[in-house]
Design an enzyme around this catalytic site. Sequence first.
Site, PDB file in Angstrom:
ATOM      1  N   GLU A 309       0.490  -6.038  -2.802  1.00 14.43           N
ATOM      2  CA  GLU A 309       0.952  -7.090  -2.086  1.00 14.43           C
ATOM      3  C   GLU A 309       1.291  -8.297  -3.126  1.00 14.43           C
ATOM      4  O   GLU A 309       1.189  -9.514  -2.754  1.00 14.43           O
ATOM      5  CB  GLU A 309      -0.123  -7.765  -0.938  1.00 14.43           C
ATOM      6  CG  GLU A 309      -0.316  -6.651  -0.131  1.00 14.43           C
ATOM      7  CD  GLU A 309      -1.471  -7.111   0.836  1.00 14.43           C
ATOM      8  OE1 GLU A 309      -1.459  -7.160   2.068  1.00 14.43           O
ATOM      9  OE2 GLU A 309      -2.401  -7.904   0.332  1.00 14.43           O
TER      10      GLU A 309
HETATM   11  C1  TNX Z   1      -4.394  -5.647   3.424  1.00 15.60           C
HETATM   12  S1  TNX Z   1      -5.213  -3.258   1.718  1.00 15.60           S
HETATM   13  C2  TNX Z   1      -4.974  -6.026   1.988  1.00 15.60           C
HETATM   14  C3  TNX Z   1      -5.918  -6.877   1.878  1.00 15.60           C
HETATM   15  C4  TNX Z   1      -6.227  -7.586   3.289  1.00 15.60           C
HETATM   16  C5  TNX Z   1      -6.406  -6.504   4.425  1.00 15.60           C
HETATM   17  C6  TNX Z   1      -6.858  -7.015   5.616  1.00 15.60           C
HETATM   18  C7  TNX Z   1      -4.729  -4.124   0.602  1.00 15.60           C
HETATM   19  C8  TNX Z   1      -4.656  -3.485  -0.812  1.00 15.60           C
HETATM   20  N1  TNX Z   1      -4.433  -5.409   0.687  1.00 15.60           N
HETATM   21  O1  TNX Z   1      -5.710  -8.068   0.871  1.00 15.60           O
HETATM   22  O2  TNX Z   1      -7.768  -8.205   3.082  1.00 15.60           O
HETATM   23  O3  TNX Z   1      -5.166  -6.209   4.617  1.00 15.60           O
HETATM   24  O4  TNX Z   1      -7.095  -5.921   6.519  1.00 15.60           O
END
Ligand code: TNX
Length: 492
Positions: A309
Amino acid sequence: MAEIPLVPAPLRVEHTGGPGFSMRAGVRVHVGREPMAVSTAVVLASWIGAELGVLVAVSQERPRGTGAVVLGLTTDPADLPIPDSLPASLAAEAYRLEVAEHRVTITALDPLGLIRGVQSLTQLVRRCGAGTATVPAVVVVDRPRFGWRGLCLDLARHHVPLNQLTTVVAVMASLKLNVLHLHLTDDQGWRLAIPSRPRLTEVSGATAVGGDTGGFLTGEDYAELTAVAAAQGVTVVPEIDLPGHVNAAQHAYGEVVPGGTPAGAYQGVEVGFSRLHAELPASMPFIRDVITDVARMTPGPYVHVGGDEALTVDRGEYVTLVRGAMDAVLAAGKTPVGWQEVTAAELPADAVVQVWDPQVDEVAVAAAAANGARVVLSPASRVYLDMTYDDDAPFGQSWAGSIGLRDAYGWEPTEVVALPRDRIAGVEACLWSETVRSPRELFVLLLPRLAAIAEVAWSAPERREWPDFVARLTGLTPQWDAAGWPWYRKAL
Ligand code: TNX
């Protein structure tokens, strides 16, 4: 098999009949001289001792007479038996457990297999009155399907202190999970003291979601955790998330912020806004120093560099920063792990890629696998244990849907992404902690779903069957109650 409540389901279990083994004062644990085997024997002896309320001796003499639990290493796979085709890393965790009237024998090729056998034995012990317990007469022949059976725990949004972490390790080990992945850094907080950058925890150790209490692990805490985990066959994989999810780093050190002014603390739960900048002179030294310190503190072979992300970083700069982090991991003698987005970069040959998002770029993951990467599967709709169980569950998030016990159980790892079977390292559950504010919430979100995921990761597909799983799990939960582990009762 329900009367033999082993979770995850073993490869084979045979009820041999007869009275079983009776544990009472005078029971001894026998073991050879291999140090890890001895430490397993000590763990088992203290566990039996606590169950019976007596002191249990560990002996290195040959067992004589009755009342012996014997842990033995063998060099012959035919003793278990194990097929020659089984990869060595899986063979190491295989074990044979034989419970007869006068003796319990656990045999393995490697001390890790003895640990797994001991974990099965402890699930079979039934306390019956003061100072005695029984174990049914069985022969169990068992080995894991996947070598990576993990839990990712997010300490960054809400901290999880050492005493809770050691309980999580005990829960994991009891289910034969073997990787504890710690998400140690994010926008909201930084949870591991880093010798070369002390302000990371001095400043950002104190912050958390919603202005809640922070906290962090000192180097000593972390050393203790990794040792406690190793003694139970659990490897700790630390994650330093970058180049996104870095507000806590930028709150502590203005040098990694354009303009040099430290960022404010972040208490929200949005993702994707913070980022490192490749062109800032301090960025690469920061990445290198932090990764090198973490690698030095970590006994296990892996360091996770995040990579998820990073929504505001363009691809070229993203690749530069991720490669910089992975090169630092390699230079420190470890194997890099990253979330699926890191497949945008050219990965080192033995890198591990963790798939999580349903929007996964299957082509990029398959290409990374073709170049040698192994893949860990964390499909959000099955294993994100921060999701609610159901509509009236008291806590949890819902962006990936509700995940009932049956959802966590009823999926097949080989169907998540099309990959050659030998590229799938295994399965990892994730507990993100945006909403997790107490140990009770933590354990209730984990249990019983973590048991379902453990069975997906350990057991042969033909051994997995829903009603049988529910029956075995029901037989196991009294042990969770006895241990004081909260769990979501409505799930069963
Ligand atoms: C996605 S999974 C994220 C996290 C959040 C989560 C909440 C991932 C690699 N990144 O930063 O905490 O969703 O469900």
